[in-house]
Write a protein that holds these residues in place. Structure first.
Motif, PDB file in Angstrom:
ATOM      1  N   PHE A 290       0.833  -1.208   0.000  1.00  0.00           N
ATOM      2  CA  PHE A 290       0.000   0.000   0.000  1.00  0.00           C
ATOM      3  C   PHE A 290       0.864   1.254   0.000  1.00  0.00           C
ATOM      4  O   PHE A 290       0.639   2.173  -0.796  1.00  0.00           O
ATOM      5  CB  PHE A 290      -0.935   0.030   1.212  1.00  0.00           C
ATOM      6  CG  PHE A 290      -1.658   1.345   1.346  1.00  0.00           C
ATOM      7  CD1 PHE A 290      -2.772   1.623   0.559  1.00  0.00           C
ATOM      8  CD2 PHE A 290      -1.205   2.325   2.235  1.00  0.00           C
ATOM      9  CE1 PHE A 290      -3.427   2.855   0.653  1.00  0.00           C
ATOM     10  CE2 PHE A 290      -1.856   3.553   2.336  1.00  0.00           C
ATOM     11  CZ  PHE A 290      -2.962   3.809   1.542  1.00  0.00           C
ATOM     12  N   PHE A 291       1.843   1.332   0.909  1.00  0.00           N
ATOM     13  CA  PHE A 291       2.667   2.535   0.999  1.00  0.00           C
ATOM     14  C   PHE A 291       3.490   2.750  -0.266  1.00  0.00           C
ATOM     15  O   PHE A 291       3.649   3.887  -0.731  1.00  0.00           O
ATOM     16  CB  PHE A 291       3.581   2.448   2.230  1.00  0.00           C
ATOM     17  CG  PHE A 291       2.885   2.750   3.525  1.00  0.00           C
ATOM     18  CD1 PHE A 291       2.321   3.999   3.743  1.00  0.00           C
ATOM     19  CD2 PHE A 291       2.773   1.787   4.509  1.00  0.00           C
ATOM     20  CE1 PHE A 291       1.667   4.290   4.941  1.00  0.00           C
ATOM     21  CE2 PHE A 291       2.124   2.068   5.698  1.00  0.00           C
ATOM     22  CZ  PHE A 291       1.570   3.319   5.917  1.00  0.00           C
ATOM     23  N   THR A 292       4.004   1.663  -0.841  1.00  0.00           N
ATOM     24  CA  THR A 292       4.767   1.794  -2.089  1.00  0.00           C
ATOM     25  C   THR A 292       3.869   2.294  -3.214  1.00  0.00           C
ATOM     26  O   THR A 292       4.239   3.193  -3.977  1.00  0.00           O
ATOM     27  CB  THR A 292       5.388   0.438  -2.485  1.00  0.00           C
ATOM     28  OG1 THR A 292       6.148  -0.078  -1.399  1.00  0.00           O
ATOM     29  CG2 THR A 292       6.300   0.600  -3.693  1.00  0.00           C
ATOM     30  N   GLY A 293       2.663   1.717  -3.304  1.00  0.00           N
ATOM     31  CA  GLY A 293       1.717   2.150  -4.332  1.00  0.00           C
ATOM     32  C   GLY A 293       1.271   3.582  -4.125  1.00  0.00           C
ATOM     33  O   GLY A 293       1.170   4.364  -5.081  1.00  0.00           O
ATOM     34  N   TYR A 294       1.014   3.970  -2.875  1.00  0.00           N
ATOM     35  CA  TYR A 294       0.561   5.329  -2.571  1.00  0.00           C
ATOM     36  C   TYR A 294       1.634   6.351  -2.931  1.00  0.00           C
ATOM     37  O   TYR A 294       1.343   7.386  -3.555  1.00  0.00           O
ATOM     38  CB  TYR A 294       0.214   5.419  -1.093  1.00  0.00           C
ATOM     39  CG  TYR A 294      -0.091   6.826  -0.617  1.00  0.00           C
ATOM     40  CD1 TYR A 294      -1.241   7.497  -1.038  1.00  0.00           C
ATOM     41  CD2 TYR A 294       0.776   7.486   0.260  1.00  0.00           C
ATOM     42  CE1 TYR A 294      -1.526   8.781  -0.604  1.00  0.00           C
ATOM     43  CE2 TYR A 294       0.493   8.770   0.697  1.00  0.00           C
ATOM     44  CZ  TYR A 294      -0.655   9.413   0.262  1.00  0.00           C
ATOM     45  OH  TYR A 294      -0.918  10.692   0.693  1.00  0.00           O
ATOM     46  N   ILE A 295       2.870   6.084  -2.557  1.00  0.00           N
ATOM     47  CA  ILE A 295       3.967   7.010  -2.877  1.00  0.00           C
ATOM     48  C   ILE A 295       4.144   7.133  -4.385  1.00  0.00           C
ATOM     49  O   ILE A 295       4.336   8.232  -4.921  1.00  0.00           O
ATOM     50  CB  ILE A 295       5.278   6.541  -2.209  1.00  0.00           C
ATOM     51  CG1 ILE A 295       5.169   6.664  -0.691  1.00  0.00           C
ATOM     52  CG2 ILE A 295       6.473   7.344  -2.725  1.00  0.00           C
ATOM     53  CD1 ILE A 295       6.319   6.024   0.063  1.00  0.00           C
TER      54      ILE A 295
ATOM     55  N   ASN B 202      -4.836   4.692  -5.149  1.00  0.00           N
ATOM     56  CA  ASN B 202      -5.260   5.688  -6.136  1.00  0.00           C
ATOM     57  C   ASN B 202      -6.166   6.729  -5.503  1.00  0.00           C
ATOM     58  O   ASN B 202      -6.024   7.934  -5.752  1.00  0.00           O
ATOM     59  CB  ASN B 202      -5.996   5.004  -7.292  1.00  0.00           C
ATOM     60  CG  ASN B 202      -5.092   4.706  -8.455  1.00  0.00           C
ATOM     61  OD1 ASN B 202      -4.871   5.546  -9.318  1.00  0.00           O
ATOM     62  ND2 ASN B 202      -4.544   3.503  -8.485  1.00  0.00           N
ATOM     63  N   ALA B 203      -7.132   6.281  -4.699  1.00  0.00           N
ATOM     64  CA  ALA B 203      -8.104   7.191  -4.099  1.00  0.00           C
ATOM     65  C   ALA B 203      -7.425   8.199  -3.185  1.00  0.00           C
ATOM     66  O   ALA B 203      -7.680   9.413  -3.283  1.00  0.00           O
ATOM     67  CB  ALA B 203      -9.150   6.389  -3.320  1.00  0.00           C
ATOM     68  N   PHE B 204      -6.549   7.735  -2.306  1.00  0.00           N
ATOM     69  CA  PHE B 204      -5.887   8.656  -1.381  1.00  0.00           C
ATOM     70  C   PHE B 204      -4.950   9.614  -2.117  1.00  0.00           C
ATOM     71  O   PHE B 204      -4.836  10.794  -1.747  1.00  0.00           O
ATOM     72  CB  PHE B 204      -5.113   7.876  -0.317  1.00  0.00           C
ATOM     73  CG  PHE B 204      -5.982   7.322   0.774  1.00  0.00           C
ATOM     74  CD1 PHE B 204      -6.661   8.184   1.629  1.00  0.00           C
ATOM     75  CD2 PHE B 204      -6.138   5.957   0.952  1.00  0.00           C
ATOM     76  CE1 PHE B 204      -7.479   7.689   2.641  1.00  0.00           C
ATOM     77  CE2 PHE B 204      -6.950   5.456   1.958  1.00  0.00           C
ATOM     78  CZ  PHE B 204      -7.627   6.325   2.806  1.00  0.00           C
TER      79      PHE B 204
ATOM     80  N   GLY C 288      12.319   1.099  -1.568  1.00  0.00           N
ATOM     81  CA  GLY C 288      13.611   1.766  -1.401  1.00  0.00           C
ATOM     82  C   GLY C 288      14.034   2.524  -2.645  1.00  0.00           C
ATOM     83  O   GLY C 288      14.473   3.679  -2.577  1.00  0.00           O
ATOM     84  N   VAL C 289      13.896   1.876  -3.804  1.00  0.00           N
ATOM     85  CA  VAL C 289      14.272   2.516  -5.069  1.00  0.00           C
ATOM     86  C   VAL C 289      13.429   3.768  -5.306  1.00  0.00           C
ATOM     87  O   VAL C 289      13.955   4.833  -5.667  1.00  0.00           O
ATOM     88  CB  VAL C 289      14.108   1.529  -6.246  1.00  0.00           C
ATOM     89  CG1 VAL C 289      14.230   2.255  -7.588  1.00  0.00           C
ATOM     90  CG2 VAL C 289      15.151   0.423  -6.161  1.00  0.00           C
ATOM     91  N   ILE C 290      12.118   3.664  -5.106  1.00  0.00           N
ATOM     92  CA  ILE C 290      11.212   4.800  -5.357  1.00  0.00           C
ATOM     93  C   ILE C 290      11.538   5.969  -4.438  1.00  0.00           C
ATOM     94  O   ILE C 290      11.628   7.121  -4.881  1.00  0.00           O
ATOM     95  CB  ILE C 290       9.747   4.352  -5.185  1.00  0.00           C
ATOM     96  CG1 ILE C 290       9.368   3.395  -6.315  1.00  0.00           C
ATOM     97  CG2 ILE C 290       8.799   5.554  -5.163  1.00  0.00           C
ATOM     98  CD1 ILE C 290       8.064   2.664  -6.088  1.00  0.00           C
ATOM     99  N   VAL C 291      11.732   5.703  -3.141  1.00  0.00           N
ATOM    100  CA  VAL C 291      12.027   6.775  -2.188  1.00  0.00           C
ATOM    101  C   VAL C 291      13.369   7.438  -2.514  1.00  0.00           C
ATOM    102  O   VAL C 291      13.477   8.680  -2.502  1.00  0.00           O
ATOM    103  CB  VAL C 291      12.031   6.225  -0.744  1.00  0.00           C
ATOM    104  CG1 VAL C 291      12.581   7.265   0.226  1.00  0.00           C
ATOM    105  CG2 VAL C 291      10.625   5.818  -0.332  1.00  0.00           C
ATOM    106  N   VAL C 292      14.380   6.658  -2.816  1.00  0.00           N
ATOM    107  CA  VAL C 292      15.707   7.212  -3.120  1.00  0.00           C
ATOM    108  C   VAL C 292      15.659   8.063  -4.389  1.00  0.00           C
ATOM    109  O   VAL C 292      16.188   9.186  -4.422  1.00  0.00           O
ATOM    110  CB  VAL C 292      16.751   6.079  -3.270  1.00  0.00           C
ATOM    111  CG1 VAL C 292      18.051   6.623  -3.859  1.00  0.00           C
ATOM    112  CG2 VAL C 292      17.032   5.441  -1.919  1.00  0.00           C
TER     113      VAL C 292
END
Length: 324
Positions: free
Chosen positions: A68-73, A230-232, A293-297
Motif C-alpha cells: 500500500f505505501f509503495t503504491g501510494y507514494i 489511487n483514491a488517497f 527503497g528505489v522509489i524513495v531514493v
C-alpha cells in the motif's frame, strides 16, 4: 489477501464521508484557497493515508502494508507531475481562483470513478492472463522513454477529443456564471466554461491512468490496495495543487526521476511475468521492500537536485539583474 464485502463498503463510505467533509468545509463558500489552508489539508490527507496504511499493516500483515505505501507514494509522485498539466488547463480556460477548487474536486471525482473501472478490468485480466504483465511493462517503459524524450518540449494545452465533442454538442457561454455548469439563455440550455473545464480536467486525469494504473499493478495485484492507493493520492492532489503552485515548475528533474521509476517497475513486471513462466530464478523476482527503497531514493535525489538547480538559477538571475 482476502477483502470481505463489508470492508469494501466501509472503505468507500469513509472516502465519500471525507469528500463530503471537504465539500462542506472548503467548498461551502467559493474562495481562493490560501497556502496555509492548502498545507493543513495536505497534512490531513497524508495523515489519513498513513493511518489507513498502518491499519492494513496491522490487520493484513507487513507485506500488504508495504504494498500500500509503495503504491501510494508512486501514485502521489506521478500525480505531482500531472499538476503542471492542470495549471496549463486552468490558465487556458481562465478559471477564476475562487472556482479552481471545485473544478479540481469534481474533475478528480470523475477520474476516480473511471479509474475504478480500469482497475476492475486490469485485476480481472491479471487474474486470467500472465502475459498482461508483459503488456503493462511495455506501456511503462514506453511512457518512461516518452517522458525523457519530450522533457524539453514546450507544454501547450490542446483540447482532447472528449472536450471537443462536448463543445460541439452544446453551445458554450463566453462568460462564467459563478460555479454553475448549465444556464438557460433565450429558452435554450447552454453549458458554461465551468462544465467544459471539469470535462477537460477529468479526461486529462483519465489519460494519466494509462501509466499510473499499470505502475501500481507492478507493485501489487490486490484490487483493494490498488483502488485505495489511487483514491488517497487523488484526494490529496487538489490541495497539493494550491500548496505547490509555481513550485511545480521548479521540479525540473522530477520527470526524469519518474521515468526511472516507471522503467524500473516496467522491468519488474517483465521479470515477474518471466518468473510466472518459470523462465528466471526466484531471486530475480524483485520484492516490494526493494521497490519502496528505489522509489524513495529516486524521488529524494531528483527533488533535492531540482531545488538545488532552481536556487542556483535564482541566484544567477539576481546577479544578472544587479549587474545590469
Amino acid at each position: 489477501m482476502s477483502v470481505p464485502l463489508w470492508l469494501w463498503i466501509a472503505t468507500v463510505g469513509g472516502l465519500l464521508a471525507l469528500i463530503a467533509l471537504d465539500l462542506v468545509i472548503v467548498d461551502r463558500k467559493p474562495h481562493e484557497v490560501t497556502t496555509g489552508e492548502a498545507a493543513r489539508w495536505v497534512i490531513f490527507y497524508i495523515a489519513v493515508a498513513i493511518a489507513f496504511g498502518v491499519g492494513v499493516w496491522v490487520f493484513a500483515g507487513h507485506e500488504p502494508g508495504v504494498q500500500f505505501f509503495t503504491g501510494y507514494i508512486t501514485e502521489y509522485s506521478l500525480s505531482v507531475d500531472n499538476l503542471f498539466i492542470f495549471m496549463i488547463i486552468m490558465t487556458s480556460f481562465k478559471v477564476p481562483a475562487i472556482h479552481q477548487h471545485r473544478v479540481l474536486l469534481i474533475g478528480i471525482l470523475l477520474a476516480l470513478a473511471m479509474r475504478s473501472v480500469f482497475i476492475a478490468v486490469g485485476a480481472a485480466l491479471i487474474a486470467q492472463f500472465v502475459w498482461v504483465f508483459f503488456l503493462f511493462g511495455a506501456v511503462l517503459i514506453w511512457t518512461a522513454i516518452s517522458m525523457v524524450r519530450n522533457k524539453d518540449e514546450e507544454e501547450e494545452y490542446e483540447e482532447n477529443a472528449l472536450t471537443r465533442w462536448v463543445r460541439k454538442l452544446f453551445p458554450v457561454t463566453e462568460e462564467w456564471h459563478g460555479h454553475k455548469s448549465f444556464v438557460k439563455k433565450d429558452g435554450k440550455r447552454w453549458i458554461t466554461p465551468m462544465f467544459l473545464v471539469i470535462v477537460a480536467i477529468g479526461s486529462a486525469d483519465l489519460l494519466f491512468a494509462v501509466d499510473s494504473i499499470p505502475a501500481i499493478f507492478g507493485i501489487t495485484q490486490e484490487a483493494f490496495l490498488v483502488f485505495t492507493a489511487n483514491a488517497f493520492a487523488l484526494m490529496g492532489l487538489r490541495q497539493l495543487y494550491f500548496l505547490l503552485g509555481g513550485l511545480v515548475t521548479k521540479l525540473v528533474y522530477l520527470s526524469y526521476g519518474l521515468a526511472v521509476i516507471l522503467a524500473f517497475i516496467g522491468a519488474k513486471l517483465f521479470l515477474h511475468a518471466l518468473h510466472e513462466y518459470h523462465v528466471v530464478p526466484d531471486w530475480l523476482d524483485i520484492n516490494n521492500w526493494v521497490s519502496l527503497g528505489v522509489i524513495v531514493v529516486v524521488l529524494t535525489v531528483t527533488t533535492l537536485a531540482s531545488l538545488a538547480k532552481a536556487k542556483k538559477l535564482e541566484a544567477a538571475e539576481q546577479e544578472s539583474s544587479i549587474s545590469s
